[in-house]
Design a protein around this motif. Structure first.
Motif, short mmCIF file in Angstrom:
data_model
loop_
_atom_site.label_atom_id
_atom_site.label_comp_id
_atom_site.label_asym_id
_atom_site.label_seq_id
_atom_site.Cartn_x
_atom_site.Cartn_y
_atom_site.Cartn_z
N VAL A 274 0.85 -1.19 0.00
CA VAL A 274 0.00 0.00 0.00
C VAL A 274 0.89 1.24 0.00
N GLN A 275 0.79 2.03 -1.05
CA GLN A 275 1.53 3.28 -1.14
C GLN A 275 0.56 4.45 -0.93
N ARG A 276 0.91 5.31 -0.01
CA ARG A 276 0.08 6.49 0.27
C ARG A 276 0.95 7.73 0.09
N ASP A 277 0.54 8.57 -0.86
CA ASP A 277 1.31 9.78 -1.19
C ASP A 277 2.77 9.44 -1.49
N GLY A 278 2.96 8.30 -2.20
CA GLY A 278 4.28 7.91 -2.65
C GLY A 278 5.11 7.15 -1.65
N ARG A 279 4.56 6.88 -0.46
CA ARG A 279 5.33 6.20 0.58
C ARG A 279 4.66 4.89 0.94
N ALA A 280 5.42 3.80 1.04
CA ALA A 280 4.87 2.50 1.41
C ALA A 280 4.48 2.52 2.88
N ALA A 323 -16.72 -25.28 -8.10
CA ALA A 323 -15.42 -25.17 -7.43
C ALA A 323 -15.55 -24.62 -6.01
N TYR A 324 -16.46 -23.69 -5.76
CA TYR A 324 -16.61 -23.12 -4.42
C TYR A 324 -18.01 -22.52 -4.26
N ASP A 325 -18.42 -22.42 -3.02
CA ASP A 325 -19.68 -21.79 -2.63
C ASP A 325 -19.57 -21.48 -1.15
N GLN A 326 -19.17 -20.25 -0.81
CA GLN A 326 -18.91 -19.91 0.59
C GLN A 326 -18.97 -18.41 0.81
N ASP A 327 -19.11 -18.03 2.08
CA ASP A 327 -19.08 -16.63 2.47
C ASP A 327 -17.63 -16.16 2.56
N VAL A 328 -17.41 -14.92 2.12
CA VAL A 328 -16.08 -14.31 2.28
C VAL A 328 -16.25 -12.94 2.92
N ASP A 329 -15.28 -12.54 3.72
CA ASP A 329 -15.33 -11.28 4.46
C ASP A 329 -14.44 -10.22 3.83
N TYR A 330 -14.76 -8.97 4.12
CA TYR A 330 -13.98 -7.81 3.70
C TYR A 330 -13.77 -7.79 2.18
N ALA A 331 -14.84 -8.02 1.45
CA ALA A 331 -14.75 -8.14 -0.01
C ALA A 331 -14.84 -6.76 -0.67
N MET A 332 -13.87 -6.48 -1.52
CA MET A 332 -13.87 -5.25 -2.32
C MET A 332 -13.88 -5.64 -3.80
N ARG A 333 -14.91 -5.19 -4.53
CA ARG A 333 -15.04 -5.57 -5.94
C ARG A 333 -14.06 -4.79 -6.81
N ALA A 343 -10.64 -11.44 2.33
CA ALA A 343 -10.03 -12.38 3.28
C ALA A 343 -10.23 -13.81 2.76
N ALA A 344 -9.16 -14.62 2.87
CA ALA A 344 -9.22 -16.01 2.41
C ALA A 344 -8.44 -16.91 3.36
N PRO A 345 -8.88 -17.03 4.62
CA PRO A 345 -8.11 -17.79 5.62
C PRO A 345 -7.91 -19.25 5.25
N ASP A 367 -5.18 -8.73 7.69
CA ASP A 367 -4.74 -7.85 6.60
C ASP A 367 -5.93 -7.38 5.76
N ALA A 368 -6.86 -8.29 5.49
CA ALA A 368 -8.04 -7.90 4.69
C ALA A 368 -8.85 -6.84 5.42
N ARG A 369 -8.98 -6.99 6.72
CA ARG A 369 -9.73 -5.99 7.49
C ARG A 369 -9.05 -4.64 7.42
N TRP A 370 -7.73 -4.60 7.57
CA TRP A 370 -7.01 -3.32 7.51
C TRP A 370 -7.19 -2.67 6.15
N LEU A 371 -7.02 -3.44 5.07
CA LEU A 371 -7.19 -2.89 3.73
C LEU A 371 -8.60 -2.37 3.53
N TYR A 372 -9.58 -3.15 4.00
CA TYR A 372 -10.98 -2.76 3.82
C TYR A 372 -11.28 -1.44 4.53
N GLU A 373 -10.74 -1.28 5.72
CA GLU A 373 -11.00 -0.07 6.50
C GLU A 373 -10.28 1.15 5.94
N ASN A 374 -9.18 0.93 5.23
CA ASN A 374 -8.37 2.06 4.75
C ASN A 374 -8.56 2.36 3.26
#
Length: 415
Positions: A274-280, A323-333, A343-345, A367-374
């Motif tokens: 994640v780079q914010r204003d050019g800084r990781a 192949a799959y059928d399940q709930d996933v959390d913190y999903a961003m399209r 999240a894919a634990p 990590d997925a929660r942090w990305l989702y919140e930010n």
């Protein structure tokens, strides 16, 4: 057209409304007679002519002729309103609809023609008021009215982003039309983008993933943080062409660009930075799509379209069988074809080691929660890697950034 003759009179002496047929002749004769009598102190014709001449009129009583188009009770919409004066000039014109809205316009240099800036909208009643002056200086006024034919088909618009929102630096303006747009140039002429810092950008047409016509406006490069953006889509009264229908409303939205935040996904190293204003600011291990034409991840720039939270993912909906059928959390399209960051634990053994998903970018719950919140709607995911299956299509989500600037500009209907 609708013609109104205005006798050489002083303001307020008479008002003439346009009509048709025998009623028009009777009304016009009555109005002209009223005008002639009200401009003098007696009923003798020579006296009336003399007084009219003193007021600046023609000695022979020649009236100003005012012509209005469109006209009638079933006038054709989609054309400017034009008011023309003969044997004199127009000093002012106002055109209003039944709701009190005004059609702005302007006079020609010689003062004989007034033309509206906007087209007459379908299914609308208009009133025209004109003030005139003869060549000798006599003033008068005239009224007219007309009603445009209602729209047989109506075209509607779905747009991104939402009004009064703050979005990421990769967010384009995206308009998807409910019905076909055959006259793309006519529509694009009515779309005006204004920015607080004169950002260079262009419209580009495409077929949306849904199969509908779509036009996006993107800057040449990512937006500058803090930019304020306004879209005025003055579409009311625009015909989108055969089988497309009329637009019967305008659209207006404003949004602001937030901080520069870019998600760089390296599927060779299986890392997301994640780079914010050019800084990781954060690096997390991930697992992308299993190499292959069906399960591999797309490369290129994908834009966060929506933060959908916890969703049910079913592989049958994207053509991958059972192949799959399940709930996933913190999903961003990220794409319409079903690419998400989430999240894919269940895949934890592969984070940072191997690409073993069905195309999505998976990571731990934390990590997925942090990305989702930010993350913000409009933040770009820049995906690279040798094991990807190809570049994401322009219309698969907000993939506008996956063509060069010259190619993008060539998609405009006005180039």
């Amino acid at each position: 057209m609708s013609e109104i003759r205005v006798r050489g009179i002083r303001p307020g002496s008479a008002r003439i409304r346009s009509t048709t047929g025998a009623a028009a002749v009777a009304l016009l004769n009555t109005a002209l007679l009223t005008a002639a009598l009200s401009a003098c102190s007696g009923g003798h014709p020579s006296t009336a002519g003399a007084v009219a001449k003193e007021g600046g009129g023609h000695a022979d009583g020649r009236p100003v002729t005012v012509t209005v188009t469109p006209h009638g009770t079933r006038a054709k919409p989609g054309e400017p309103v034009t008011v023309t004066a003969q044997d004199g000039t127009l000093t002012s014109v106002t055109v209003t609809d039944a709701r009190g809205g005004h059609l702005a316009g302007g006079l020609s240099r010689d003062g004989r023609t007034w033309t509206s800036d906007r087209n007459a909208a379908p299914g609308t009643a208009y009133t025209v008021k004109a003030q005139t002056r003869t060549e000798e200086g006599t003033t008068g006024d005239a009224d007219a009215s007309f009603t445009t034919e209602a729209a047989g088909l109506v075209n509607k618009v779905d747009w991104r982003p939402g009004d009064a929102t703050t979005v990421g630096v990769a967010q384009p303006i995206s308009l998807v039309f409910d019905r076909p747009v055959h006259d793309k140039a006519a529509v694009e002429r009515q779309l005006k983008v204004t920015t607080s810092n004169h950002t260079e950008g262009s419209w580009g047409w495409m077929k949306d993933w849904s199969g509908k016509d779509r036009v996006d406006w993107r800057p040449r490069e990512y937006w500058r943080p803090g930019t304020r953006v306004t879209l005025d889509a003055q579409l009311n009264g625009t015909d989108s062409g055969t089988d497309g229908g009329w637009f019967v409303r305008d659209y207006h939205l404003r949004f602001t660009i937030g901080s520069q935040q870019i998600f760089k996904v390296d599927l060779d190293r299986k890392r997301l930075t994640v780079q914010r204003d050019g800084r990781a600011v954060r690096t997390v291990p991930v697992s992308g799509g299993t190499p292959g034409p069906e399960t591999g991840s797309w490369r290129g720039t994908e834009v966060v379209m929506a933060k959908e939270g916890t969703i049910r993912m079913n592989s049958e909906t994207v053509g991958l069988g059972k192949a799959y059928d399940q709930d996933v959390d913190y999903a961003m399209r990220l794409t319409w074809s079903g690419t998400y960051a989430h999240a894919a634990p269940w895949n934890a053994a592969y984070f940072g080691r191997a690409n073993r998903s069905h195309g999505c970018i998976g990571m731990s719950d934390a990590d997925a929660r942090w990305l989702y919140e930010n993350a913000h709607i409009g933040d770009p995911f820049e995906v690279t890697g040798a094991e990807t299956k190809g570049t994401v299509a322009v219309n698969n989500g907000l993939g506008d950034w996956n063509v060069g600037w010259d190619d993008w500009r060539a998609r405009s209907a006005l180039r």
